[in-house]
Design a protein around this motif. Structure first.
Motif, mmCIF file in Angstrom:
data_model
loop_
_atom_site.group_PDB
_atom_site.id
_atom_site.type_symbol
_atom_site.label_atom_id
_atom_site.label_comp_id
_atom_site.label_asym_id
_atom_site.label_seq_id
_atom_site.Cartn_x
_atom_site.Cartn_y
_atom_site.Cartn_z
ATOM 1 N N GLY A 35 -42.489 38.590 36.716
ATOM 2 C CA GLY A 35 -41.735 38.229 37.915
ATOM 3 C C GLY A 35 -42.227 36.884 38.449
ATOM 4 N N TYR A 36 -41.376 36.232 39.215
ATOM 5 C CA TYR A 36 -41.654 34.854 39.651
ATOM 6 C C TYR A 36 -42.776 34.728 40.677
ATOM 7 C CZ TYR A 36 -37.633 33.155 37.112
ATOM 8 O OH TYR A 36 -36.758 32.816 36.110
ATOM 9 N N THR A 37 -43.118 35.803 41.360
ATOM 10 C CA THR A 37 -44.138 35.694 42.403
ATOM 11 C C THR A 37 -45.528 36.131 41.933
ATOM 12 O OG1 THR A 37 -43.561 37.892 43.240
ATOM 13 C CG2 THR A 37 -42.459 35.982 44.253
ATOM 14 N N HIS A 38 -45.646 36.516 40.685
ATOM 15 C CA HIS A 38 -46.952 36.940 40.152
ATOM 16 C C HIS A 38 -47.923 35.751 40.169
ATOM 17 C CE1 HIS A 38 -49.951 38.258 37.184
ATOM 18 N NE2 HIS A 38 -49.583 39.499 37.536
ATOM 19 N N PRO A 39 -49.186 35.991 40.501
ATOM 20 C CA PRO A 39 -50.166 34.891 40.577
ATOM 21 C C PRO A 39 -50.278 34.053 39.294
ATOM 22 C CG PRO A 39 -51.090 36.875 41.539
ATOM 23 C CD PRO A 39 -49.772 37.260 40.944
ATOM 24 N N GLU A 40 -50.134 34.692 38.147
ATOM 25 C CA GLU A 40 -50.207 33.936 36.890
ATOM 26 C C GLU A 40 -49.029 32.966 36.763
ATOM 27 O OE1 GLU A 40 -50.884 35.153 32.316
ATOM 28 O OE2 GLU A 40 -51.536 36.654 33.781
ATOM 29 N N VAL A 41 -47.860 33.403 37.177
ATOM 30 C CA VAL A 41 -46.661 32.552 37.128
ATOM 31 C C VAL A 41 -46.801 31.410 38.134
ATOM 32 C CG1 VAL A 41 -44.154 32.481 37.411
ATOM 33 C CG2 VAL A 41 -45.245 34.484 36.362
ATOM 34 N N VAL A 42 -47.301 31.721 39.308
ATOM 35 C CA VAL A 42 -47.508 30.694 40.334
ATOM 36 C C VAL A 42 -48.511 29.653 39.837
ATOM 37 C CG1 VAL A 42 -48.366 30.261 42.668
ATOM 38 C CG2 VAL A 42 -46.861 32.229 42.229
ATOM 39 N N ALA A 43 -49.567 30.091 39.167
ATOM 40 C CA ALA A 43 -50.560 29.152 38.621
ATOM 41 C C ALA A 43 -49.928 28.235 37.576
ATOM 42 C CB ALA A 43 -51.739 29.918 38.020
ATOM 43 N N HIS A 44 -49.090 28.797 36.703
ATOM 44 C CA HIS A 44 -48.392 27.964 35.716
ATOM 45 C C HIS A 44 -47.479 26.961 36.415
ATOM 46 C CE1 HIS A 44 -49.577 29.537 31.831
ATOM 47 N NE2 HIS A 44 -49.410 30.782 32.267
ATOM 48 N N SER A 45 -46.806 27.409 37.464
ATOM 49 C CA SER A 45 -45.918 26.527 38.212
ATOM 50 C C SER A 45 -46.693 25.374 38.846
ATOM 51 C CB SER A 45 -45.187 27.328 39.289
ATOM 52 O OG SER A 45 -44.369 26.494 40.057
ATOM 53 N N GLN A 46 -47.845 25.675 39.414
ATOM 54 C CA GLN A 46 -48.672 24.631 40.026
ATOM 55 C C GLN A 46 -49.191 23.654 38.973
ATOM 56 O OE1 GLN A 46 -51.438 27.167 42.076
ATOM 57 N NE2 GLN A 46 -50.216 27.185 43.947
#
Length: 79
Positions: free
Chosen positions: A54-65
């Motif tokens: 899901g888009y709000t998972h910390p791992e996804v957020v880290a990749h986005s950053q």
């Protein structure tokens, strides 16, 4: 592991280009190409993780950053 291998390949390519050409124009073009490859890889990894977690998972957020950072660096080179 992909990041380590990519880093090695980037370094190897950079060394070969320096041997052949040197110069700032070539270095700038090489940095652009290396960042472009890293951006593509990071974007794909972000989508894979988003699909899984899901888009709000910390791992996804880290990749986005990380992707934002790479895109900002790329923009700094081309402007």
């Amino acid at each position: 592991m992909g990041k380590l291998l990519l880093g090695y390949q980037d370094h190897h390519l950079q060394m070969e280009v320096r041997k052949l050409f040197g110069g700032e124009v070539v270095k700038k073009e090489l940095r652009k190409r290396m960042l472009s490859v890293r951006i593509t890889y990071k974007r794909k990894m972000m989508y894979v993780k988003a699909k899984e977690f899901g888009y709000t998972h910390p791992e996804v957020v880290a990749h986005s950053q990380d992707l934002d950072d790479l895109l900002n660096r790329y923009q700094g080179i081309i402007s």
